[in-house]
Motif scaffolding. Structure first.
Motif, mmCIF file in Angstrom:
data_model
loop_
_atom_site.group_PDB
_atom_site.id
_atom_site.type_symbol
_atom_site.label_atom_id
_atom_site.label_comp_id
_atom_site.label_asym_id
_atom_site.label_seq_id
_atom_site.Cartn_x
_atom_site.Cartn_y
_atom_site.Cartn_z
ATOM 1 N N ALA A 125 33.116 34.202 41.907
ATOM 2 C CA ALA A 125 31.794 34.655 42.355
ATOM 3 C C ALA A 125 31.859 36.043 42.966
ATOM 4 O O ALA A 125 30.947 36.862 42.785
ATOM 5 N N THR A 126 32.939 36.345 43.673
ATOM 6 C CA THR A 126 33.080 37.668 44.285
ATOM 7 C C THR A 126 33.282 38.759 43.245
ATOM 8 O O THR A 126 32.686 39.841 43.339
ATOM 9 N N VAL A 127 34.100 38.492 42.241
ATOM 10 C CA VAL A 127 34.440 39.511 41.247
ATOM 11 C C VAL A 127 33.353 39.664 40.193
ATOM 12 O O VAL A 127 32.932 40.774 39.861
ATOM 13 N N PHE A 128 32.855 38.548 39.669
ATOM 14 C CA PHE A 128 31.927 38.597 38.544
ATOM 15 C C PHE A 128 30.482 38.277 38.934
ATOM 16 O O PHE A 128 29.611 38.304 38.064
ATOM 17 N N GLY A 129 30.233 37.993 40.193
ATOM 18 C CA GLY A 129 28.894 37.583 40.588
ATOM 19 C C GLY A 129 27.845 38.657 40.373
ATOM 20 O O GLY A 129 26.695 38.355 40.017
ATOM 21 N N GLN A 130 28.201 39.926 40.587
ATOM 22 C CA GLN A 130 27.249 41.029 40.438
ATOM 23 C C GLN A 130 27.331 41.686 39.060
ATOM 24 O O GLN A 130 26.597 42.637 38.794
ATOM 25 N N ASN A 131 28.212 41.199 38.216
ATOM 26 C CA ASN A 131 28.361 41.776 36.874
ATOM 27 C C ASN A 131 27.416 41.055 35.919
ATOM 28 O O ASN A 131 27.725 39.976 35.414
ATOM 29 N N LEU A 132 26.252 41.645 35.658
ATOM 30 C CA LEU A 132 25.207 41.015 34.861
ATOM 31 C C LEU A 132 24.938 41.774 33.570
ATOM 32 O O LEU A 132 23.902 41.573 32.945
ATOM 33 N N ARG A 133 25.858 42.631 33.156
ATOM 34 C CA ARG A 133 25.634 43.473 31.989
ATOM 35 C C ARG A 133 26.878 43.519 31.116
ATOM 36 O O ARG A 133 27.976 43.196 31.556
ATOM 37 N N LEU A 134 26.676 43.974 29.894
ATOM 38 C CA LEU A 134 27.795 44.212 28.990
ATOM 39 C C LEU A 134 28.385 45.574 29.304
ATOM 40 O O LEU A 134 27.998 46.596 28.734
ATOM 41 N N GLU A 135 29.315 45.590 30.213
ATOM 42 C CA GLU A 135 29.965 46.819 30.635
ATOM 43 C C GLU A 135 31.325 46.482 31.214
ATOM 44 O O GLU A 135 31.565 45.341 31.631
ATOM 45 N N PRO A 136 32.246 47.446 31.232
ATOM 46 C CA PRO A 136 33.577 47.164 31.784
ATOM 47 C C PRO A 136 33.510 46.748 33.243
ATOM 48 O O PRO A 136 32.644 47.198 34.002
ATOM 49 N N LEU A 137 34.418 45.896 33.607
ATOM 50 C CA LEU A 137 34.494 45.440 34.988
ATOM 51 C C LEU A 137 34.974 46.572 35.881
ATOM 52 O O LEU A 137 35.781 47.408 35.471
ATOM 53 N N ASN A 138 34.453 46.609 37.089
ATOM 54 C CA ASN A 138 34.883 47.621 38.049
ATOM 55 C C ASN A 138 36.404 47.561 38.232
ATOM 56 O O ASN A 138 36.968 46.484 38.405
ATOM 57 N N PRO A 139 37.083 48.734 38.183
ATOM 58 C CA PRO A 139 38.554 48.716 38.280
ATOM 59 C C PRO A 139 39.070 48.033 39.537
ATOM 60 O O PRO A 139 40.074 47.310 39.488
ATOM 61 N N GLU A 140 38.406 48.252 40.664
ATOM 62 C CA GLU A 140 38.864 47.622 41.902
ATOM 63 C C GLU A 140 38.746 46.104 41.822
ATOM 64 O O GLU A 140 39.634 45.373 42.255
ATOM 65 N N LYS A 141 37.634 45.635 41.250
ATOM 66 C CA LYS A 141 37.458 44.191 41.125
ATOM 67 C C LYS A 141 38.417 43.610 40.089
ATOM 68 O O LYS A 141 38.860 42.463 40.225
ATOM 69 N N LYS A 142 38.728 44.390 39.068
ATOM 70 C CA LYS A 142 39.687 43.916 38.072
ATOM 71 C C LYS A 142 41.060 43.737 38.717
ATOM 72 O O LYS A 142 41.745 42.739 38.455
ATOM 73 N N VAL A 143 41.449 44.691 39.546
ATOM 74 C CA VAL A 143 42.731 44.570 40.248
ATOM 75 C C VAL A 143 42.704 43.386 41.213
ATOM 76 O O VAL A 143 43.677 42.627 41.322
ATOM 77 N N MET A 144 41.583 43.216 41.907
ATOM 78 C CA MET A 144 41.454 42.087 42.830
ATOM 79 C C MET A 144 41.578 40.756 42.096
ATOM 80 O O MET A 144 42.273 39.840 42.554
ATOM 81 N N TRP A 145 40.909 40.644 40.950
ATOM 82 C CA TRP A 145 40.940 39.403 40.181
ATOM 83 C C TRP A 145 42.366 39.073 39.740
ATOM 84 O O TRP A 145 42.834 37.946 39.898
ATOM 85 N N LYS A 146 43.069 40.058 39.203
ATOM 86 C CA LYS A 146 44.428 39.813 38.713
ATOM 87 C C LYS A 146 45.382 39.507 39.865
ATOM 88 O O LYS A 146 46.181 38.573 39.781
ATOM 89 N N ARG A 147 45.277 40.266 40.947
ATOM 90 C CA ARG A 147 46.203 40.091 42.063
ATOM 91 C C ARG A 147 46.014 38.727 42.722
ATOM 92 O O ARG A 147 46.990 37.990 42.944
ATOM 93 N N GLU A 148 44.796 38.364 43.013
ATOM 94 C CA GLU A 148 44.564 37.118 43.741
ATOM 95 C C GLU A 148 44.732 35.894 42.838
ATOM 96 O O GLU A 148 45.149 34.834 43.300
ATOM 97 N N MET A 149 44.396 36.038 41.549
ATOM 98 C CA MET A 149 44.626 34.915 40.645
ATOM 99 C C MET A 149 46.122 34.674 40.460
ATOM 100 O O MET A 149 46.562 33.515 40.378
#
Length: 486
Positions: free
Chosen positions: A155-179
């Motif tokens: 929800a934190t990483v993808f909750g505000q992503n409502l469009r067909l566009e690349p994921l924010n680099p900071e959130k992408k790093v957060m998703w990979k690191r925490e997962m």
């Protein structure tokens, strides 16, 4: 004094002896060479020959008559030696710069390591506390804690992503690191299997056991990681697109946010999703290349959605049925489903769940979810009745019971038909929320491995479904624009 006999040796070291070093009365020269006390390491910069000459001219008047100025001494090997001095000093300066860069990199690595350590501390603390920050021991079990952590991270990483566009680099790093941190728990969920046989000296054959990841984790976790990577790549592929988005709140029927030449088409979606941005396309529609790219990515996301949903369903099916759910089952499946549905399921020679769903005319997702709950409850009610005559009564062995049950039993037939109806219902409404049984299983599950696989597959299933829906919105707008032009 022998060490002063050859002045070229002093020049080779990159300095010139001072006049005082030639004093015959200085006894220290017999022990210590008459080198300048300032070593090459202490130089910040080195003058050129022209600068030295200019400096010599300015101080020539101040020199003693009996002594030559150090800067005006004959240049025995001026070109070679000065260049050697500059080269050595330059190399030392370069080494200092490299050392500074290395120190900066080391500081950055140390900072990253500290950040990783703090993240590990946070995760470890929440696992021990069970999300009970009071520390009173009233928290949930570890499995539920990890499941909630993965859900909240999504929800934190993808909750505000409502469009067909690349994921924010900071959130992408957060998703990979925490997962990676959360999934690392699976590295220690292992089972022991025979690895090889060995013969002892007395001829006794023994089996050597080796550890490997638990079978469900060994099969499903690499697949989920691959699906995760593929979904991120799909989002990254939507760069410099021909379509764009307009905020729903800024639109009107006669005007657009980005100019009158760009028409906005209302996307067919339910009113409760009014916050979603609306895609826009050029007046002539998308190019054939863009439409082909959209179709390809939709097919990929749709296949990922099916794969994640299949993994999630299999994990939920393996979870134990909580006793609290069994206690709430109705005594009669007929009373749970209603007379009309029960009559059709009982009397139809060839049961067709698709035909039954068409006759029900389900109007909303809420009605579909309520029907799914009732069908699932009736299915387990009939299964329980079919197994009541069996010597085994433990719900942990439901599959064994059903395999031993008479296939012609009425309750068994109704349970199978209810299961097929539930399957078709979930296929027709893929966005359907979790049923009461699924929610109860997740809430009372204590298996950490199953909790990780279930939550990971669930969030990937949701992301894949959203990507398919976003692509469908763009395709709908493009088709509408082209139809209007024709």
């Amino acid at each position: 004094m022998d060490n002063l006999s050859n002045p070229d040796e002093n020049y080779d070291l990159g300095y010139q002896p001072s006049p005082s070093s030639l004093d015959q009365n200085d006894q220290s020269t017999t022990e210590t060479p008459g080198y300048s006390t300032m070593s090459g390491d202490s130089f910040v910069y080195c003058r050129t020959n022209s600068e030295t000459s200019a400096f010599c001219e300015t101080i020539s008047d101040q020199s003693c008559s009996g002594e030559a100025s150090p800067s005006c001494w004959p240049d025995l090997k001026s070109g070679v030696h000065n260049q050697a001095v500059l080269t050595r000093l330059g190399m030392k300066q370069h080494k200092n710069v490299i050392a500074d860069d290395k120190s900066d990199d080391q500081e950055a690595l140390d900072a990253a390591s500290m950040a990783e350590l703090e993240l590990m501390k946070e995760r470890f603390s929440k696992l021990l506390l069970g999300e009970d920050m009071s520390g009173s021991g009233k928290g949930v079990c570890t499995a539920v804690t990890i499941s909630n952590a993965i859900t909240n991270l999504y929800a934190t990483v993808f909750g505000q992503n409502l469009r067909l566009e690349p994921l924010n680099p900071e959130k992408k790093v957060m998703w990979k690191r925490e997962m990676d941190c959360l999934l690392s728990v699976c590295d220690y969920i292992v089972e022991f299997v025979p690895a090889k046989s060995q013969n002892l000296q007395d001829g006794t054959a023994v089996e050597v056991m080796a550890s490997r990841p638990r079978l469900d984790i060994y099969i499903n976790l690499p697949a989920l990681r691959k699906l995760d990577t593929m979904l991120i790549e799909i989002l990254d592929s939507f760069q410099d697109t021909e379509f764009w988005y307009a905020e729903h709140g800024s639109m009107s029927s006669n005007s657009t946010r980005l100019g009158s030449f760009r028409r906005i088409v209302q996307v067919q979606r339910t009113e409760e999703k009014w916050w979603l941005p609306v895609p826009c396309v050029p007046p002539e529609g998308l190019s054939e290349k863009s439409r082909k790219h959209l179709r390809h990515k939709r097919d990929c996301a749709n296949q990922i959605h099916k794969a994640a949903m299949a993994i999630n369903s299999s994990i939920l099916a393996e979870m134990e049925i909580p006793e609290s759910y069994i206690a709430t089952l109705p005594k009669s499946g007929k009373a749970c489903l209603g007379d009309s549905i029960y009559r059709y399921m009982q009397t139809a020679e060839k049961f067709s769940p698709d035909h039954l769903l068409e006759c029900l005319n389900i109007a909303s997702e809420l009605e579909a979810l309520e029907l799914a709950d009732r069908v699932e409850a009736s299915m387990y009610t009939w299964r329980r009745k079919a197994c009541m005559s069996h010597s085994k009564s433990s719900w942990d062995m439901v599959k064994d019971l059903m395999s031993d049950t008479d296939r012609s039993d009425k309750n068994h037939i109704l349970a199978e038909r209810a299961e097929s109806l539930l399957f078709c219902l979930k296929q027709k409404y893929p966005e359907l929320s979790q049923t009461s049984l699924d929610t109860c299983k997740i809430q009372y599950n204590k298996d950490v491995g199953q909790a990780i696989l279930e939550s990971y597959s669930r969030v990937l299933e949701g992301l894949a479904f959203n990507i398919v829906a976003w692509i469908d919105d763009v395709v709908f707008v493009d088709r509408t624009i082209r139809d209007q032009d024709h």
